[in-house]
Write an enzyme that holds these catalytic residues in place. Sequence first.
Site, PDB file in Angstrom:
ATOM      1  N   TRP A 181      -4.881  72.413  59.247  1.00 28.82           N
ATOM      2  CA  TRP A 181      -5.805  71.495  59.603  1.00 28.82           C
ATOM      3  C   TRP A 181      -5.905  71.488  61.366  1.00 28.82           C
ATOM      4  CZ3 TRP A 181      -4.508  65.804  59.853  1.00 28.82           C
ATOM      5  CH2 TRP A 181      -3.281  65.566  60.486  1.00 28.82           C
ATOM      6  N   ASP A 182      -5.131  72.523  61.898  1.00 31.34           N
ATOM      7  CA  ASP A 182      -5.327  72.347  63.494  1.00 31.34           C
ATOM      8  C   ASP A 182      -6.675  72.503  64.033  1.00 31.34           C
ATOM      9  OD1 ASP A 182      -2.039  72.869  63.925  1.00 31.34           O
ATOM     10  OD2 ASP A 182      -3.090  73.891  62.154  1.00 31.34           O
TER      11      ASP A 182
ATOM     12  N   GLU B  55       5.354  64.638  56.928  1.00 33.88           N
ATOM     13  CA  GLU B  55       5.841  65.603  56.032  1.00 33.88           C
ATOM     14  C   GLU B  55       7.503  65.292  55.575  1.00 33.88           C
ATOM     15  OE1 GLU B  55       5.307  69.439  57.503  1.00 33.88           O
ATOM     16  OE2 GLU B  55       3.522  69.686  56.689  1.00 33.88           O
TER      17      GLU B  55
ATOM     18  N   LYS C   9       7.838  62.215  60.798  1.00 35.59           N
ATOM     19  CA  LYS C   9       7.744  63.482  61.267  1.00 35.59           C
ATOM     20  C   LYS C   9       6.294  63.600  62.107  1.00 35.59           C
ATOM     21  CE  LYS C   9       7.409  68.443  60.567  1.00 35.59           C
ATOM     22  NZ  LYS C   9       6.882  69.320  59.309  1.00 35.59           N
ATOM     23  N   GLN C  10       6.246  63.695  63.276  1.00 37.34           N
ATOM     24  CA  GLN C  10       5.148  63.771  63.926  1.00 37.34           C
ATOM     25  C   GLN C  10       3.964  64.928  63.069  1.00 37.34           C
ATOM     26  OE1 GLN C  10       7.041  66.688  64.066  1.00 37.34           O
ATOM     27  NE2 GLN C  10       5.736  68.444  64.249  1.00 37.34           N
TER      28      GLN C  10
END
Lengths: 617, 617
Positions: free
Chosen positions: B353-354, B492, B614-615
């Site tokens: 999805w970047d 995640e 998590k980031q």
Amino acid sequence: MEWSLVHDSYRPDEEGLREVLSALGNGYFVTRAASPDASDDGIHYPGTYLAGGYNRLKTWISGREVENEDLVNFPNWLPLTFKINDDRWFRIDEVEIRSYRQKLDLEAGLLTRRLSFSDQSGRVTETFEQRFVSMADQHVAGLSLEIRAVNWSGRLQVRSAIDGGVKNRGVKRYRGLNQHHLEILENREIREAILLCCRTNQSHIVVGIAARTRIYRNGEDVTPEARNTSSKTRVEEEFTLDLEMGESILVEKIITLYTSIDPAISEPMLEAENKIRRLGRFDELLAEHRLTWKHLWEDFDIELEADDPLANLKLRLHIFHLLQTISSHSIDLDVGFPARGWHGEAYRGHIFWDELFAFPFLNLHTPMLTRSLLLYRYRRLPEARCAAREAGYLGAMFPWQSGSNGREEAQRLHQNPRSGRWITDNTYRQRHINAAIAYNIWHYYQATEDHEFMYYYGAEMMLEIARLFASIARHNQEIDRYEISGIVGPDEFHTAYPKEAHSEGLNNNAYTNVLVSWVLIRAIEVLRMFPEERFRQVCERIGLKNGEIDRWDEISRKLRVPFHRDGIISQFEGYEDLTEFDWEGYLEKYGDIRRLDRILDVEGDTTNRYKASKQAD
Amino acid sequence: MEWSLVHDSYRPDEEGLREVLSALGNGYFVTRAASPDASDDGIHYPGTYLAGGYNRLKTWISGREVENEDLVNFPNWLPLTFKINDDRWFRIDEVEIRSYRQKLDLEAGLLTRRLSFSDQSGRVTETFEQRFVSMADQHVAGLSLEIRAVNWSGRLQVRSAIDGGVKNRGVKRYRGLNQHHLEILENREIREAILLCCRTNQSHIVVGIAARTRIYRNGEDVTPEARNTSSKTRVEEEFTLDLEMGESILVEKIITLYTSIDPAISEPMLEAENKIRRLGRFDELLAEHRLTWKHLWEDFDIELEADDPLANLKLRLHIFHLLQTISSHSIDLDVGFPARGWHGEAYRGHIFWDELFAFPFLNLHTPMLTRSLLLYRYRRLPEARCAAREAGYLGAMFPWQSGSNGREEAQRLHQNPRSGRWITDNTYRQRHINAAIAYNIWHYYQATEDHEFMYYYGAEMMLEIARLFASIARHNQEIDRYEISGIVGPDEFHTAYPKEAHSEGLNNNAYTNVLVSWVLIRAIEVLRMFPEERFRQVCERIGLKNGEIDRWDEISRKLRVPFHRDGIISQFEGYEDLTEFDWEGYLEKYGDIRRLDRILDVEGDTTNRYKASKQAD
């Protein structure tokens, strides 16, 4: 009536023409309307062509090596026939036809054939065949065949195949050339289907086709186990079942076709196999296809109020073939607009200037189709630049005949089919193709105001074309006019001066020169349209100098247009001095004199000598 | 300083990182900044990747068959080295370095390396290396190497090669997998150049590379006759000439690269060979490349007023890599926006999805790049529809990890590199990728008002995504709210409920649910935007019923968003009840706890139990 092309009798001599007129396609591939029981036999000619599916082959002929790029005839996915007991396989040409009706339904994109026949044993059978090449999913086509035993009971064998043993044999006069374009890579049964994969032997385009054949009785799947009867170039299966008098069965053959140049694939065979497993029955697929055509007609139909009762049908047939040649499925394919569609092998699927006639229609309906066709040119701009440079010109010189990579595909030598003689062919000197491209870009822009296209693609092509013409034009000091020499205009009957040895091309073709003037003016207009920043960038990018632009302005006002003594514009310099042609004499002698050039060549004469113009195709 | 990334010493331990940071590309292919004398040896890792150049391989591992789609490491075109007399071939790691300066010039897209070294025999040599991957012509790259004999005279041998013996070995933890993606098809000398052609062994992408090596002394071409020293997977040539003390020679290696999925080609080897013959010298090609970058920076540069003296360099380095990943050359390639560029093998070049983070930048500068990336999604809409149907949903479900044909490429099982254990990987349940796609379409449209895109492509995707979410959402009668269960949010570390056996995914992720509400409202807005005629057509086409639209409206107002007891929005239902994590303890024990999931897995524990996020990458 205004939506259907109907033939109520079978005419072997007309079959070739009907195969083209009723060809089905979706802008991705096209299949001629050959009978599914037929192979290439002089009457029938099954042909399946990919949009942009080219291959090059060399042939040694009359001591010369000739290389041609052809539109390849890919494997025939149609083969579907049957036999009763141990009789011969059904072929339309071997039975007594009781009734026949072939109908191309333009509204639905559906071709049907209803047939009643009796065979040598007096058995009467009725068949009803339907086929479509899906406009909803470009990778899908379907063929269904209903078989009814009217007055017999017996064992029926059904044979379904994909035939990779095809060659390019559609054009008689090309038959002396090497026309063996395909190598078969795989040929096998897969779960509930068959698969054939081939590759063109020079351009290495891989095509994978899967076919699923199922048989239904009263709506129920009664497909017997298939018997594999494949050969080296053909994957084939046979089904056997019993049929009672009055009973009928329905055979549905669905195919999927993928190529190595498709977007959004991993590998063509894998995709063909995956998709064939996901597809429903013939009628479901046909329904999606029909709906897509319904929407297309809502956008594209034109209804005429005309006295000719066939006027609307004719117009719709043209629109139908246009939309089968270029569709939303063509957009990702990097293809141009071929002279004769993707419907056959004549003109080898090459891209000439015919887009000129199609774009005005597309511009007003789905201009993104025009844009995609203009991008076909843009991607070949580097090749066109190289061609200009090699000819000693600036800018870009697009080829008269364009194919895969944009090199000039026109033959320099042409074999006259009447005499077998090789004639120098100067038609590639039709530099007006470049003016046509500039014209098309400008009119697309006029219709859409697509600044983005003009900014990134269109302007660059127009400027390079302007440069080309400016560097071809030479100043004639005596009359203070610019002249363009050594070219051929749209009339291909005149390609050289008859009295000059080694003359190639003509001088000051009026059509070309007037259009060149137009191109130069438009190119300047395009530059002026740009913001200053972009103007500078584009000049830097293509190395355009201010002096050049001034020269365009100058040339555009002073191009020489030749006139006859009576004040009429001359086709080209010197046309007036040509000999009058004996029209009546030749018409009487030959009947059809459309290819006057070939007739005269056989007589040791040439059209270059006469006031005789060929239609600009 | 603000335009250059400079390294003033050679550091083997940093070489891998520098190879990525200084990688050069043009949106068509990317080459890591490996030393031209190096091969994959633990310090160096030459890598060349095609935008969208994927291949699938299966591996049997721990009793399971795993299939991965990788971004393939294609042949290394860099190899260029030399030796003096009959000494060893120069390798950076075997000499004594006297001075070293590697500089990536972002303005020009040029990587240089200036080196002075002495070898075992005490000979001092200076070299100056320059390279670019052309932004002007995506098929071209160049490498030049100046060699100066400082304190010696002798015989110099120069070796230039294209190495097809590469494998995917860039990511350590993938090395247990089958990584042999290439087969060599051809490998030969052509007129004044060498050529290597290979094919990926599953996706059958053919890549042809031609390399021309010439040697100049004082500006004059002094290229000696080449000696062919090729092997099976490597085409190589050697040149021998004498060098006097103080003298220098200049070696120019120019390559052309074409693939079978390029538009506007006949066949990749033919094109590579044709083009290499047409190209001028290194400096001419570099000048065109430089100019293209100059124009790119005129359009894309951002200058910050910042206290950090490196701020502008950092920002430009990011822009530089963005433009090397997606450029005007990507538009025809049917590629998405990869998580880590086309710069290496991590994340296998997959599309996550970047793009969400890159589009806002592209939309305001060159929105046609965004459109081409959104079309990558549109072409995979049929696959996404199929994925939704197979999961029991309506609409289209795009994959969390997308590659060649749009199937889900995320692994369901993941090997923990710390323990070697296979862990169930639920991260593919990140359905928010679909919301991101809808969001991106809407924002592209907001920036451009590209009605045509919305009309033909965008709307259909947005509507199918709305349908997907509406069919995932379930009504909870008790609270009159709609709930979305069994999914994973952007964090995640949380993919299941720890206390429930076989739990997969979580319920009511706040980010997802809020965005789903937004998607449903936008989808209705898109429909209302259409003229009535088109509204009907699109509904017919995707089979959308009025009842569904009403349901979207209803769901959009009643999606459940969970709250903690103190009124803060909860990440997902139940987050509040998770255990507090011992941050200090773990930091102390492990130092780097960024991959906490792997650490805990080794301890038999799981991040699912803790309040640890998590980031979102």
